[in-house]
Design a protein around this motif. Structure first.
Motif, PDB file in Angstrom:
ATOM      1  N   LEU A   1       0.826  -1.205   0.000  1.00 13.45           N
ATOM      2  CA  LEU A   1       0.000   0.000   0.000  1.00 13.45           C
ATOM      3  C   LEU A   1       0.862   1.256   0.000  1.00 13.45           C
ATOM      4  N   ASN A   2       2.157   1.019   0.045  1.00 11.79           N
ATOM      5  CA  ASN A   2       3.105   2.126   0.041  1.00 11.79           C
ATOM      6  C   ASN A   2       2.885   3.054   1.239  1.00 11.79           C
ATOM      7  N   CYS A   3       2.552   2.475   2.359  1.00 10.70           N
ATOM      8  CA  CYS A   3       2.391   3.293   3.558  1.00 10.70           C
ATOM      9  C   CYS A   3       3.016   2.572   4.741  1.00 10.70           C
ATOM     10  N   ASP A   4       3.248   3.327   5.771  1.00 11.56           N
ATOM     11  CA  ASP A   4       3.845   2.760   6.963  1.00 11.56           C
ATOM     12  C   ASP A   4       2.820   1.912   7.707  1.00 11.56           C
ATOM     13  N   VAL A   5       3.323   0.800   8.259  1.00 14.90           N
ATOM     14  CA  VAL A   5       2.419  -0.125   8.942  1.00 14.90           C
ATOM     15  C   VAL A   5       1.760   0.526  10.148  1.00 14.90           C
ATOM     16  N   ASN A   6       2.383   1.566  10.684  1.00 16.01           N
ATOM     17  CA  ASN A   6       1.812   2.245  11.846  1.00 16.01           C
ATOM     18  C   ASN A   6       1.046   3.519  11.473  1.00 16.01           C
ATOM     19  N   SER A   7       0.930   3.773  10.176  1.00 16.37           N
ATOM     20  CA  SER A   7       0.255   4.992   9.757  1.00 16.37           C
ATOM     21  C   SER A   7      -1.248   4.901   9.989  1.00 16.37           C
ATOM     22  N   THR A   8      -1.861   6.050  10.108  1.00 17.50           N
ATOM     23  CA  THR A   8      -3.314   6.109  10.266  1.00 17.50           C
ATOM     24  C   THR A   8      -4.006   5.509   9.060  1.00 17.50           C
ATOM     25  N   GLN A   9      -3.440   5.788   7.909  1.00 16.45           N
ATOM     26  CA  GLN A   9      -4.019   5.276   6.660  1.00 16.45           C
ATOM     27  C   GLN A   9      -4.101   3.751   6.689  1.00 16.45           C
ATOM     28  N   PHE A  10      -3.004   3.134   7.103  1.00 16.94           N
ATOM     29  CA  PHE A  10      -2.994   1.670   7.099  1.00 16.94           C
ATOM     30  C   PHE A  10      -3.869   1.102   8.210  1.00 16.94           C
TER      31      PHE A  10
ATOM     32  N   GLY B   1     -19.800 -15.618 -13.522  1.00 12.41           N
ATOM     33  CA  GLY B   1     -18.812 -15.327 -12.483  1.00 12.41           C
ATOM     34  C   GLY B   1     -17.874 -14.198 -12.848  1.00 12.41           C
ATOM     35  N   SER B   2     -17.875 -13.813 -14.133  1.00 17.20           N
ATOM     36  CA  SER B   2     -17.038 -12.685 -14.514  1.00 17.20           C
ATOM     37  C   SER B   2     -17.514 -11.433 -13.805  1.00 17.20           C
ATOM     38  N   ILE B   3     -16.578 -10.619 -13.471  1.00 15.67           N
ATOM     39  CA  ILE B   3     -16.928  -9.356 -12.832  1.00 15.67           C
ATOM     40  C   ILE B   3     -16.968  -8.276 -13.903  1.00 15.67           C
ATOM     41  N   TYR B   4     -18.041  -7.533 -13.933  1.00 11.94           N
ATOM     42  CA  TYR B   4     -18.116  -6.473 -14.923  1.00 11.94           C
ATOM     43  C   TYR B   4     -17.917  -5.119 -14.288  1.00 11.94           C
ATOM     44  N   THR B   5     -17.329  -4.256 -14.998  1.00  6.97           N
ATOM     45  CA  THR B   5     -17.234  -2.864 -14.575  1.00  6.97           C
ATOM     46  C   THR B   5     -17.487  -2.012 -15.796  1.00  6.97           C
ATOM     47  N   ASP B   6     -18.263  -1.010 -15.654  1.00  5.98           N
ATOM     48  CA  ASP B   6     -18.543  -0.122 -16.771  1.00  5.98           C
ATOM     49  C   ASP B   6     -17.605   1.071 -16.799  1.00  5.98           C
ATOM     50  N   GLN B   7     -16.984   1.275 -15.689  1.00  3.30           N
ATOM     51  CA  GLN B   7     -16.102   2.434 -15.613  1.00  3.30           C
ATOM     52  C   GLN B   7     -14.962   2.075 -14.670  1.00  3.30           C
ATOM     53  N   LEU B   8     -13.804   2.490 -15.022  1.00  4.04           N
ATOM     54  CA  LEU B   8     -12.652   2.164 -14.198  1.00  4.04           C
ATOM     55  C   LEU B   8     -11.935   3.431 -13.786  1.00  4.04           C
ATOM     56  N   ILE B   9     -11.198   3.298 -12.719  1.00  6.03           N
ATOM     57  CA  ILE B   9     -10.445   4.467 -12.267  1.00  6.03           C
ATOM     58  C   ILE B   9      -9.526   4.964 -13.379  1.00  6.03           C
ATOM     59  N   ASN B  10      -8.903   4.024 -13.999  1.00  7.59           N
ATOM     60  CA  ASN B  10      -7.932   4.397 -15.007  1.00  7.59           C
ATOM     61  C   ASN B  10      -7.822   3.263 -16.015  1.00  7.59           C
ATOM     62  N   THR B  11      -8.510   3.394 -17.108  1.00  8.45           N
ATOM     63  CA  THR B  11      -8.550   2.289 -18.065  1.00  8.45           C
ATOM     64  C   THR B  11      -7.222   2.095 -18.785  1.00  8.45           C
ATOM     65  N   SER B  12      -6.370   3.078 -18.721  1.00 11.78           N
ATOM     66  CA  SER B  12      -5.069   2.890 -19.366  1.00 11.78           C
ATOM     67  C   SER B  12      -4.133   2.071 -18.496  1.00 11.78           C
ATOM     68  N   ALA B  13      -4.580   1.814 -17.291  1.00 15.59           N
ATOM     69  CA  ALA B  13      -3.805   0.977 -16.374  1.00 15.59           C
ATOM     70  C   ALA B  13      -2.372   1.459 -16.227  1.00 15.59           C
ATOM     71  N   ALA B  14      -2.218   2.744 -16.243  1.00 16.12           N
ATOM     72  CA  ALA B  14      -0.867   3.300 -16.216  1.00 16.12           C
ATOM     73  C   ALA B  14      -0.380   3.600 -14.809  1.00 16.12           C
ATOM     74  N   PHE B  15      -1.289   3.576 -13.869  1.00 12.91           N
ATOM     75  CA  PHE B  15      -0.877   3.908 -12.509  1.00 12.91           C
ATOM     76  C   PHE B  15      -0.051   2.786 -11.891  1.00 12.91           C
ATOM     77  N   SER B  16       0.801   3.160 -11.048  1.00 15.04           N
ATOM     78  CA  SER B  16       1.538   2.186 -10.254  1.00 15.04           C
ATOM     79  C   SER B  16       1.325   2.529  -8.794  1.00 15.04           C
ATOM     80  N   ILE B  17       1.854   1.712  -7.934  1.00 11.68           N
ATOM     81  CA  ILE B  17       1.697   1.958  -6.510  1.00 11.68           C
ATOM     82  C   ILE B  17       2.195   3.352  -6.142  1.00 11.68           C
ATOM     83  N   GLY B  18       3.182   3.794  -6.841  1.00  7.06           N
ATOM     84  CA  GLY B  18       3.740   5.096  -6.552  1.00  7.06           C
ATOM     85  C   GLY B  18       2.761   6.235  -6.726  1.00  7.06           C
TER      86      GLY B  18
END
Length: 286
Positions: A112-121, A222-239
């Motif tokens: 998740l790219n966060c500290d294990v003790n962070s509030t986010q985590f 059983g396939s999962i469908y999505t009509d809209q994605l956060i980022n269809t170019s799939a260019a994001f990374s964890i960073g």
DNA sequence: AATTGTCCCAACCGCCCCCTT
DNA sequence: TAAGGGGGCGGTTGGGACAAT
């Protein structure tokens, strides 16, 4: 004059000697026990071997769902005080719990790219992982695990689910006629953070995450469908997680190969450590 | 089949506290 | 009161098992 001390893995003979000696003298005076048993080990080493492995009450094997829940709950209270946490888990040692935390939980935090003790985590654990584990326990107790793929669940966090259901974006599992379910399957819209959870989807490796532009011949029950994605170019990374967070996405999809799941991505990408959420509208975990 | 990489867990290390002398 | 040893605890590491290439 000091005898050469042995280190490393214990042999069967050493274990036997230690057990025999403890059965006579009891589990105390470890240095004395080490000498009496004729072991070329320190007292501390003997104590550790007994407490972590040889003691008859020690449970071995994977943690159950209930135990995982307990660990997360106790850790939120005690932090890294492993012995305290171990007191709350019958038959489990602090060492085992510590290993579990490091190998599973801390790894999750890293992904998740966060500290294990962070509030986010901590929020992720308390609002997503823990509720999901509890849900799995309930499913197991109800004996309905085999039908979990197609039945709506009452999993919390409720606001997350509400966000999923109130969106104009379509999400859910396809039924046997390969049509969208009337009621979107909430489970498909939630995070799957751990090995025991990903098993829900284990039969669907090779399925395709569908977006509006996908090839419909890939569709199957059983396939999962999505009509809209956060980022269809799939260019994001964890960073990019922080950027998305700033943009208001409290949850996100990513998996081991550091790519966002998008249309056409396959369940093959998922593994035990995958974390995925197919809902950009779920912006708050509060 | 061989090599390399990764994961996981048993065991060790170092620090600390407590008790005894 | 100080010294020394035993034991508890959390952090770290070594190496075996397994997976990926």
């Amino acid at each position: 004059m000091t005898a050469e001390l042995r280190k490393g893995a214990w042999t069967f003979e050493e274990d036997s000697k230690l057990i025999d000696c403890i059965s006579i003298h009891g589990p105390a005076q470890w240095s004395y026990l080490a000498r009496t048993a004729g072991l070329k080990r320190t007292g501390k080493s003997c104590r550790l071997r007994w407490l972590n492995y040889l003691h008859p009450d020690v449970k071995h094997g994977n943690f159950t769902l209930e135990e995982q829940i307990r660990i997360l709950e106790l850790h939120s209270h005690w932090g890294n005080r492993w012995s305290k946490i171990a007191q709350g888990l019958q038959g489990r040692t602090d060492n085992e719990i510590k290993n579990y935390w490091r190998t599973r939980v801390q790894k999750l935090a890293n992904q998740l790219n966060c500290d294990v003790n962070s509030t986010q985590f901590r929020d992720t654990l308390s609002h997503i992982w823990l509720p999901r584990l509890r849900e799995r326990v309930q499913e197991a107790a109800a004996g309905s695990a085999q039908s979990s793929m197609v039945q709506p669940t009452n999993t919390t966090p409720t606001d997350l689910i509400a966000n999923c259901n109130n969106t104009t974006t379509g999400y859910g599992l396809l039924d046997s006629n390969c049509t969208k379910s009337e009621t979107p399957d909430q489970e498909a819209n939630q995070v799957s953070p751990a090995s025991d959870l990903i098993s829900t989807y284990g039969d669907h490796h090779g399925d395709v995450l569908l977006s509006g532009s996908n090839r419909w011949e890939n569709i199957q029950e059983g396939s999962i469908y999505t009509d809209q994605l956060i980022n269809t170019s799939a260019a994001f990374s964890i960073g990019y997680y922080s950027e998305l967070e700033e943009a208001g996405y409290g949850c996100c999809i990513f998996e081991e190969c550091n790519r966002w799941l998008g249309g056409g991505d396959s369940f093959e990408y998922l593994n035990d450590d995958s974390i995925w959420l197919m809902h950009p509208a779920a912006t708050s975990l509060e």
